[in-house]
Design a protein around this motif. Structure first.
Motif, PDB file in Angstrom:
ATOM      1  N   GLU A 163       0.827  -1.197   0.000  1.00 47.10           N
ATOM      2  CA  GLU A 163       0.000   0.000   0.000  1.00 47.10           C
ATOM      3  C   GLU A 163       0.877   1.268   0.000  1.00 47.10           C
ATOM      4  N   LEU A 164       1.902   1.265   0.839  1.00 43.19           N
ATOM      5  CA  LEU A 164       2.829   2.415   0.866  1.00 43.19           C
ATOM      6  C   LEU A 164       3.481   2.596  -0.503  1.00 43.19           C
ATOM      7  N   CYS A 165       3.919   1.496  -1.100  1.00 43.45           N
ATOM      8  CA  CYS A 165       4.597   1.574  -2.407  1.00 43.45           C
ATOM      9  C   CYS A 165       3.661   2.156  -3.465  1.00 43.45           C
ATOM     10  N   SER A 166       2.384   1.828  -3.370  1.00 40.70           N
ATOM     11  CA  SER A 166       1.440   2.285  -4.391  1.00 40.70           C
ATOM     12  C   SER A 166       1.215   3.789  -4.318  1.00 40.70           C
ATOM     13  N   GLU A 167       1.665   4.416  -3.219  1.00 41.24           N
ATOM     14  CA  GLU A 167       1.507   5.863  -3.086  1.00 41.24           C
ATOM     15  C   GLU A 167       2.824   6.617  -3.206  1.00 41.24           C
ATOM     16  N   ALA A 168       3.882   5.902  -3.588  1.00 38.83           N
ATOM     17  CA  ALA A 168       5.205   6.530  -3.669  1.00 38.83           C
ATOM     18  C   ALA A 168       5.295   7.493  -4.850  1.00 38.83           C
ATOM     19  N   GLU A 169       5.903   8.649  -4.593  1.00 43.26           N
ATOM     20  CA  GLU A 169       6.220   9.559  -5.706  1.00 43.26           C
ATOM     21  C   GLU A 169       7.692   9.425  -6.078  1.00 43.26           C
ATOM     22  N   ILE A 170       8.477   9.035  -5.087  1.00 41.69           N
ATOM     23  CA  ILE A 170       9.889   8.707  -5.304  1.00 41.69           C
ATOM     24  C   ILE A 170      10.138   7.389  -4.592  1.00 41.69           C
ATOM     25  N   PHE A 171      10.796   6.450  -5.274  1.00 43.17           N
ATOM     26  CA  PHE A 171      11.046   5.132  -4.694  1.00 43.17           C
ATOM     27  C   PHE A 171      12.552   4.878  -4.729  1.00 43.17           C
ATOM     28  N   ILE A 172      13.108   4.542  -3.561  1.00 39.76           N
ATOM     29  CA  ILE A 172      14.560   4.357  -3.455  1.00 39.76           C
ATOM     30  C   ILE A 172      14.836   2.953  -2.916  1.00 39.76           C
ATOM     31  N   VAL A 173      15.646   2.191  -3.632  1.00 34.67           N
ATOM     32  CA  VAL A 173      16.013   0.839  -3.198  1.00 34.67           C
ATOM     33  C   VAL A 173      17.494   0.864  -2.818  1.00 34.67           C
ATOM     34  N   VAL A 174      17.813   0.361  -1.629  1.00 36.67           N
ATOM     35  CA  VAL A 174      19.211   0.383  -1.193  1.00 36.67           C
ATOM     36  C   VAL A 174      19.651  -0.984  -0.691  1.00 36.67           C
ATOM     37  N   GLY A 175      20.684  -1.550  -1.315  1.00 32.75           N
ATOM     38  CA  GLY A 175      21.362  -2.710  -0.746  1.00 32.75           C
ATOM     39  C   GLY A 175      20.548  -3.967  -0.600  1.00 32.75           C
ATOM     40  N   THR A 176      19.796  -4.303  -1.627  1.00 33.26           N
ATOM     41  CA  THR A 176      19.123  -5.609  -1.603  1.00 33.26           C
ATOM     42  C   THR A 176      19.321  -6.304  -2.935  1.00 33.26           C
ATOM     43  N   SER A 177      19.548  -7.626  -2.867  1.00 39.56           N
ATOM     44  CA  SER A 177      19.771  -8.394  -4.099  1.00 39.56           C
ATOM     45  C   SER A 177      18.465  -8.639  -4.842  1.00 39.56           C
ATOM     46  N   MET A 178      17.328  -8.261  -4.264  1.00 38.26           N
ATOM     47  CA  MET A 178      16.016  -8.482  -4.884  1.00 38.26           C
ATOM     48  C   MET A 178      15.835  -9.968  -5.225  1.00 38.26           C
ATOM     49  N   ALA A 179      16.362 -10.825  -4.349  1.00 40.53           N
ATOM     50  CA  ALA A 179      16.307 -12.263  -4.602  1.00 40.53           C
ATOM     51  C   ALA A 179      15.190 -12.933  -3.811  1.00 40.53           C
ATOM     52  N   VAL A 180      14.618 -12.213  -2.836  1.00 42.41           N
ATOM     53  CA  VAL A 180      13.663 -12.850  -1.932  1.00 42.41           C
ATOM     54  C   VAL A 180      12.270 -12.228  -2.096  1.00 42.41           C
ATOM     55  N   TYR A 181      11.308 -13.087  -2.355  1.00 44.99           N
ATOM     56  CA  TYR A 181       9.914 -12.648  -2.482  1.00 44.99           C
ATOM     57  C   TYR A 181       9.179 -12.948  -1.184  1.00 44.99           C
ATOM     58  N   PRO A 182       8.134 -12.207  -0.840  1.00 43.25           N
ATOM     59  CA  PRO A 182       7.477 -11.202  -1.682  1.00 43.25           C
ATOM     60  C   PRO A 182       8.128  -9.814  -1.692  1.00 43.25           C
ATOM     61  N   ALA A 183       9.158  -9.576  -0.867  1.00 39.35           N
ATOM     62  CA  ALA A 183       9.738  -8.231  -0.781  1.00 39.35           C
ATOM     63  C   ALA A 183      10.148  -7.699  -2.155  1.00 39.35           C
ATOM     64  N   ALA A 184      10.784  -8.558  -2.959  1.00 43.01           N
ATOM     65  CA  ALA A 184      11.297  -8.111  -4.251  1.00 43.01           C
ATOM     66  C   ALA A 184      10.177  -7.686  -5.202  1.00 43.01           C
ATOM     67  N   GLY A 185       8.961  -8.169  -4.950  1.00 41.25           N
ATOM     68  CA  GLY A 185       7.831  -7.829  -5.813  1.00 41.25           C
ATOM     69  C   GLY A 185       7.219  -6.466  -5.504  1.00 41.25           C
ATOM     70  N   LEU A 186       7.661  -5.837  -4.414  1.00 43.32           N
ATOM     71  CA  LEU A 186       7.053  -4.555  -4.022  1.00 43.32           C
ATOM     72  C   LEU A 186       7.199  -3.485  -5.093  1.00 43.32           C
ATOM     73  N   ILE A 187       8.273  -3.544  -5.846  1.00 43.14           N
ATOM     74  CA  ILE A 187       8.529  -2.526  -6.872  1.00 43.14           C
ATOM     75  C   ILE A 187       7.391  -2.484  -7.903  1.00 43.14           C
ATOM     76  N   HIS A 188       6.674  -3.598  -8.053  1.00 42.69           N
ATOM     77  CA  HIS A 188       5.560  -3.624  -9.014  1.00 42.69           C
ATOM     78  C   HIS A 188       4.386  -2.764  -8.576  1.00 42.69           C
ATOM     79  N   TYR A 189       4.334  -2.419  -7.296  1.00 38.37           N
ATOM     80  CA  TYR A 189       3.234  -1.576  -6.799  1.00 38.37           C
ATOM     81  C   TYR A 189       3.526  -0.092  -6.960  1.00 38.37           C
ATOM     82  N   VAL A 190       4.776   0.232  -7.248  1.00 36.65           N
ATOM     83  CA  VAL A 190       5.171   1.639  -7.368  1.00 36.65           C
ATOM     84  C   VAL A 190       4.594   2.210  -8.667  1.00 36.65           C
ATOM     85  N   PRO A 191       3.903   3.360  -8.595  1.00 32.24           N
ATOM     86  CA  PRO A 191       3.301   3.930  -9.804  1.00 32.24           C
ATOM     87  C   PRO A 191       4.341   4.148 -10.908  1.00 32.24           C
TER      88      PRO A 191
END
Ligand code: APR
Length: 230
Positions: A163-191
């Motif tokens: 829900e937070l991601c879906s309201e982001a105007e700026i999205f910053i990812v720091v220091g993750t391999s994006m290898a673990v779900y569901p966390a890695a899927g959050l970027i899909h909610y970003v407008p």
């Protein structure tokens, strides 16, 4: 038109943001998963098989956390609150974002400084930096376990995070391999129209166009925050 509203930034962090504080990442060379097997220490099956070993693994992590300090990346992310409405979503179980001054931090994978009931995940207790021992009890009288989301367990905070991601105007990812779900899927909610930045010294797979800052967190985040604060 809404001139007083602060722009909304959502930050997603992983182990890399805490690496320069002296906490190992998981999947880098010399990362934690080179020294331990996930199945031995980070699953419910492991906990059932050998609770003392699993408790000890997290007791060690918690003792180490007491010895380390937030780094410049944590501090710079906290500084963003002077100008933006900032939500930090972290996969980390450390408390370094909070200790650096971030006021809203959502932990996806639990928190080292809390314990909980095994049967009722919502029954958490603050334990600070103390060890959990066999015989320590949760509020419902059952054995206290670490407040950690183990592999194979549900991630209760994923919905609020999405829900937070879906309201982001700026999205910053720091220091993750994006290898673990569901966390890695959050970027899909970003407008689609949100500006996205990724800070990582290594290439990270992301399925959308981002501004890639190929630097360690302390340098990359400082650079980015300076830019965003101008
Ligand atoms: N600054 C920024 N990024 C760094 C740094 C640094 N100094 N050092 C390493 N990194 C990057 C690595 O290049 C990698 O992309 O941090 C990332 C660490 O990735 P992982 O070790 O996979 O950690 P993370 O993505 O947080 O893991 C996700 O997996 O093991 C589980 O539950 C655990 O929350 C964890 C999840």
């Amino acid at each position: 038109m809404g001139g007083m509203e602060k722009k909304r930034i959502v930050v997603l962090t992983g182990a890399g943001v805490s690496a320069e504080s002296g906490i190992s990442t998981f999947r880098d060379s010399d990362g934690l998963w080179e020294h331990y097997r996930v199945e031995d220490v980070a699953t419910h099956e492991a906990y059932e098989r050998d609770p003392a070993l699993v408790l000890d693994f997290y007791n060690q992590r918690r003792r180490q956390l007491a010895e380390v300090q937030p780094n410049e990346a944590h501090r710079q992310l906290a500084r963003l609150e002077e100008r933006y409405s900032v939500e930090v979503i972290t996969q980390n179980i450390d408390n370094l974002h909070e200790r650096a001054g971030s006021s809203r931090v959502l932990h996806l994978h639990g928190e080292l400084t809390k314990g909980r009931s095994d049967a009722r995940p919502e029954l958490t207790v603050d334990i600070g930096y103390s060890d959990i021992r066999l015989g320590d009890l949760a509020p419902d009288g059952t054995q206290l376990r670490p407040h950690i989301v183990w592999f194979g367990e549900a991630v209760p905070n994923i919905e609020p995070a999405a829900e937070l991601c879906s309201e982001a105007e700026i999205f910053i990812v720091v220091g993750t391999s994006m290898a673990v779900y569901p966390a890695a899927g959050l970027i899909h909610y970003v407008p689609r129209e949100a500006e996205c930045y990724v800070v990582d010294p290594k290439e990270v797979p992301v399925s959308r166009r981002v501004n890639f800052i190929r630097e360690v967190a302390t340098r990359g985040v400082t650079q980015l925050v300076n830019q965003l604060m101008q």
